[in-house]
Scaffold this motif. Structure first.
Motif, mmCIF file in Angstrom:
data_model
loop_
_atom_site.group_PDB
_atom_site.id
_atom_site.type_symbol
_atom_site.label_atom_id
_atom_site.label_comp_id
_atom_site.label_asym_id
_atom_site.label_seq_id
_atom_site.Cartn_x
_atom_site.Cartn_y
_atom_site.Cartn_z
ATOM 1 N N TRP A 112 -5.470 -1.672 -7.117
ATOM 2 C CA TRP A 112 -4.544 -0.906 -6.275
ATOM 3 C C TRP A 112 -5.111 -0.742 -4.863
ATOM 4 C CZ3 TRP A 112 0.088 0.199 -5.176
ATOM 5 C CH2 TRP A 112 0.433 1.317 -4.406
ATOM 6 N N GLN A 113 -6.387 -0.479 -4.760
ATOM 7 C CA GLN A 113 -7.010 -0.376 -3.438
ATOM 8 C C GLN A 113 -6.879 -1.686 -2.662
ATOM 9 O OE1 GLN A 113 -11.065 1.102 -3.938
ATOM 10 N NE2 GLN A 113 -10.406 3.110 -3.212
ATOM 11 N N ASN A 114 -6.964 -2.805 -3.352
ATOM 12 C CA ASN A 114 -6.802 -4.102 -2.687
ATOM 13 C C ASN A 114 -5.398 -4.266 -2.116
ATOM 14 O OD1 ASN A 114 -9.434 -4.909 -3.188
ATOM 15 N ND2 ASN A 114 -8.917 -5.991 -5.077
ATOM 16 N N ILE A 115 -4.395 -3.762 -2.839
ATOM 17 C CA ILE A 115 -3.017 -3.807 -2.337
ATOM 18 C C ILE A 115 -2.886 -2.942 -1.084
ATOM 19 C CG2 ILE A 115 -0.630 -3.130 -2.844
ATOM 20 C CD1 ILE A 115 -1.189 -3.881 -5.776
ATOM 21 N N VAL A 116 -3.428 -1.737 -1.148
ATOM 22 C CA VAL A 116 -3.375 -0.830 0.009
ATOM 23 C C VAL A 116 -4.125 -1.447 1.186
ATOM 24 C CG1 VAL A 116 -4.050 1.449 0.889
ATOM 25 C CG2 VAL A 116 -3.137 1.223 -1.440
ATOM 26 N N SER A 117 -5.289 -2.024 0.909
ATOM 27 C CA SER A 117 -6.103 -2.643 1.965
ATOM 28 C C SER A 117 -5.368 -3.793 2.638
ATOM 29 C CB SER A 117 -7.425 -3.142 1.370
ATOM 30 O OG SER A 117 -8.212 -3.769 2.358
ATOM 31 N N SER A 118 -4.645 -4.601 1.843
ATOM 32 C CA SER A 118 -3.921 -5.736 2.416
ATOM 33 C C SER A 118 -2.806 -5.266 3.351
ATOM 34 C CB SER A 118 -3.360 -6.627 1.313
ATOM 35 O OG SER A 118 -2.340 -5.965 0.581
ATOM 36 N N ILE A 119 -2.160 -4.159 3.000
ATOM 37 C CA ILE A 119 -1.121 -3.592 3.871
ATOM 38 C C ILE A 119 -1.737 -3.097 5.170
ATOM 39 C CG2 ILE A 119 0.557 -1.714 4.119
ATOM 40 C CD1 ILE A 119 1.039 -1.954 1.086
ATOM 41 N N LEU A 120 -2.862 -2.424 5.064
ATOM 42 C CA LEU A 120 -3.558 -1.922 6.257
ATOM 43 C C LEU A 120 -3.940 -3.078 7.194
ATOM 44 C CD1 LEU A 120 -5.918 0.684 4.554
ATOM 45 C CD2 LEU A 120 -3.926 1.216 5.967
ATOM 46 N N LYS A 121 -4.401 -4.163 6.609
ATOM 47 C CA LYS A 121 -4.789 -5.322 7.425
ATOM 48 C C LYS A 121 -3.588 -5.954 8.102
ATOM 49 C CE LYS A 121 -8.949 -6.397 4.769
ATOM 50 N NZ LYS A 121 -9.583 -7.306 3.779
ATOM 51 N N ARG A 122 -2.470 -6.086 7.375
ATOM 52 C CA ARG A 122 -1.258 -6.654 7.976
ATOM 53 C C ARG A 122 -0.752 -5.782 9.135
ATOM 54 N NH1 ARG A 122 0.353 -7.724 2.588
ATOM 55 N NH2 ARG A 122 1.845 -5.997 2.623
ATOM 56 N N ASP A 123 -0.932 -4.475 8.983
ATOM 57 C CA ASP A 123 -0.472 -3.547 10.019
ATOM 58 C C ASP A 123 -1.479 -3.374 11.151
ATOM 59 O OD1 ASP A 123 1.813 -3.147 8.546
ATOM 60 O OD2 ASP A 123 1.154 -1.254 7.657
ATOM 61 N N GLY A 124 -2.659 -3.976 11.005
ATOM 62 C CA GLY A 124 -3.675 -3.858 12.044
ATOM 63 C C GLY A 124 -4.289 -2.484 12.144
ATOM 64 N N VAL A 125 -4.407 -1.780 11.003
ATOM 65 C CA VAL A 125 -4.963 -0.421 11.024
ATOM 66 C C VAL A 125 -6.117 -0.249 10.035
ATOM 67 C CG1 VAL A 125 -2.798 0.624 11.832
ATOM 68 C CG2 VAL A 125 -3.212 0.385 9.368
ATOM 69 N N ASP A 126 -6.618 -1.350 9.491
ATOM 70 C CA ASP A 126 -7.661 -1.269 8.467
ATOM 71 C C ASP A 126 -8.971 -0.711 8.997
ATOM 72 O OD1 ASP A 126 -7.399 -3.915 9.781
ATOM 73 O OD2 ASP A 126 -9.298 -4.322 8.775
ATOM 74 N N GLN A 127 -9.177 -0.745 10.320
ATOM 75 C CA GLN A 127 -10.426 -0.247 10.895
ATOM 76 C C GLN A 127 -10.584 1.267 10.742
ATOM 77 O OE1 GLN A 127 -7.815 -1.386 12.567
ATOM 78 N NE2 GLN A 127 -7.563 -0.441 14.576
ATOM 79 N N TYR A 128 -9.498 1.956 10.425
ATOM 80 C CA TYR A 128 -9.564 3.412 10.301
ATOM 81 C C TYR A 128 -9.980 3.875 8.906
ATOM 82 C CZ TYR A 128 -6.957 3.434 14.701
ATOM 83 O OH TYR A 128 -6.557 3.235 16.012
ATOM 84 N N VAL A 129 -9.990 2.948 7.936
ATOM 85 C CA VAL A 129 -10.159 3.345 6.535
ATOM 86 C C VAL A 129 -11.406 2.720 5.915
ATOM 87 C CG1 VAL A 129 -9.076 3.434 4.259
ATOM 88 C CG2 VAL A 129 -7.645 3.510 6.321
ATOM 89 N N THR A 130 -12.168 3.561 5.234
ATOM 90 C CA THR A 130 -13.284 3.101 4.402
ATOM 91 C C THR A 130 -12.942 3.424 2.950
ATOM 92 O OG1 THR A 130 -14.919 3.520 6.142
ATOM 93 C CG2 THR A 130 -15.739 3.353 3.876
ATOM 94 N N PHE A 131 -12.979 2.422 2.083
ATOM 95 C CA PHE A 131 -12.634 2.630 0.683
ATOM 96 C C PHE A 131 -13.890 2.879 -0.151
ATOM 97 C CE2 PHE A 131 -8.892 0.205 2.069
ATOM 98 C CZ PHE A 131 -7.878 0.987 1.530
ATOM 99 N N ILE A 132 -13.753 3.792 -1.089
ATOM 100 C CA ILE A 132 -14.780 4.010 -2.101
ATOM 101 C C ILE A 132 -14.133 3.769 -3.468
ATOM 102 C CG2 ILE A 132 -16.285 5.681 -3.234
ATOM 103 C CD1 ILE A 132 -16.705 7.033 -0.555
#
Length: 242
Positions: A112-132
């Motif tokens: 599920w985190q991978n799905i969320v991460s892929s959306i963040l990357k497509r939107d160009g906002v992944d730099q704001y999020v660190t996943f644990i």
């Protein structure tokens, strides 16, 4: 005014009787409120990736409340327990408002985190999020995430804590450990804690227990979530304008 209008319309349509009048009026009012709040969220929904809504997703009032808080009270350090829509919307907010803040998103489900991460990357906002990625384990009295995986710097200060995980059915009081474990990281100046699903018995009990652990926090109960607020300068509930 709006309730009277809804009542008049439903009666003309023959959709209500004396027994169910109030329920149907309240259902319609809630629908209109949600629609208007969703409209306020439009800048974070239009021209971005589609958001995968699931049964676990919270409602628009919950998201708008959090986003208002971040803007109005200048929040910088956000911990989101239960990766999902809130993670994505906050990251989008930080980008379009040019806010220097960060999100730590904790979940037990790596897929599920991978799905969320892929959306963040497509939107160009992944730099704001660190996943644990932290599995759910039995520890002492409670079942919660593996605390050895959740490591912050000693001087880390949380001013916004969102708790919509783990899934409540995983164990009794499944979300209780969040505050006892993270309390030492809460900002001494101001913080906000959102606990979702407090219409359920377990979460209601968690609110009661946390209230004893956070005696200086103001507690506000809403339809499906409860807010613990300390030191915030401004109120930030999203008015529905009904």
């Amino acid at each position: 005014m709006i309730k009277e209008s809804i009542k008049h319309i439903l009666k003309k349509m023959g959709q209500i009787s004396n027994e169910d009048t109030e329920k149907k009026i309240n259902d319609c009012t809630t629908f209109i409120q949600s629609a208007r709040i969703t409209n306020f969220l439009a800048p974070l929904l239009v021209n971005f990736s589609y958001l995968p809504l699931t049964d676990a997703a919270a409602g628009p009032h919950y998201y708008a409340h959090i986003l208002n808080d971040i803007i109005i009270n200048n929040k910088k350090s956000i911990v989101d327990i239960g990766s999902g829509i809130s993670t994505i919307l906050i990251a989008r907010l930080l980008k379009i408002n040019n806010i220097s803040a960060s999100i730590i998103s904790i979940d037990h489900d790596k897929n599920w985190q991978n799905i969320v991460s892929s959306i963040l990357k497509r939107d160009g906002v992944d730099q704001y999020v660190t996943f644990i990625d932290s599995p759910i384990i039995k520890s002492n009295e409670y079942t919660w995430y593996d605390k050895t995986k959740i490591v912050f710097p000693d001087d880390y200060s949380i001013d916004t804590l969102l708790i919509d995980g783990p899934i409540g059915i995983t164990a009794h009081l499944a979300r209780f450990e969040a505050v006892p474990f993270l309390k030492k990281y809460l900002s001494r100046n101001c913080y906000t804690i959102y606990l979702h699903d407090t219409d359920r018995p377990d979460e209601k009990e968690i609110v009661r227990l946390w209230a004893m652990d956070l005696p200086y926090a103001k507690i506000s109960v809403f339809n499906r979530y409860t807010l613990f607020s300390y030191g915030n300068k401004f109120e930030f509930y999203p008015q529905s304008i009904l």
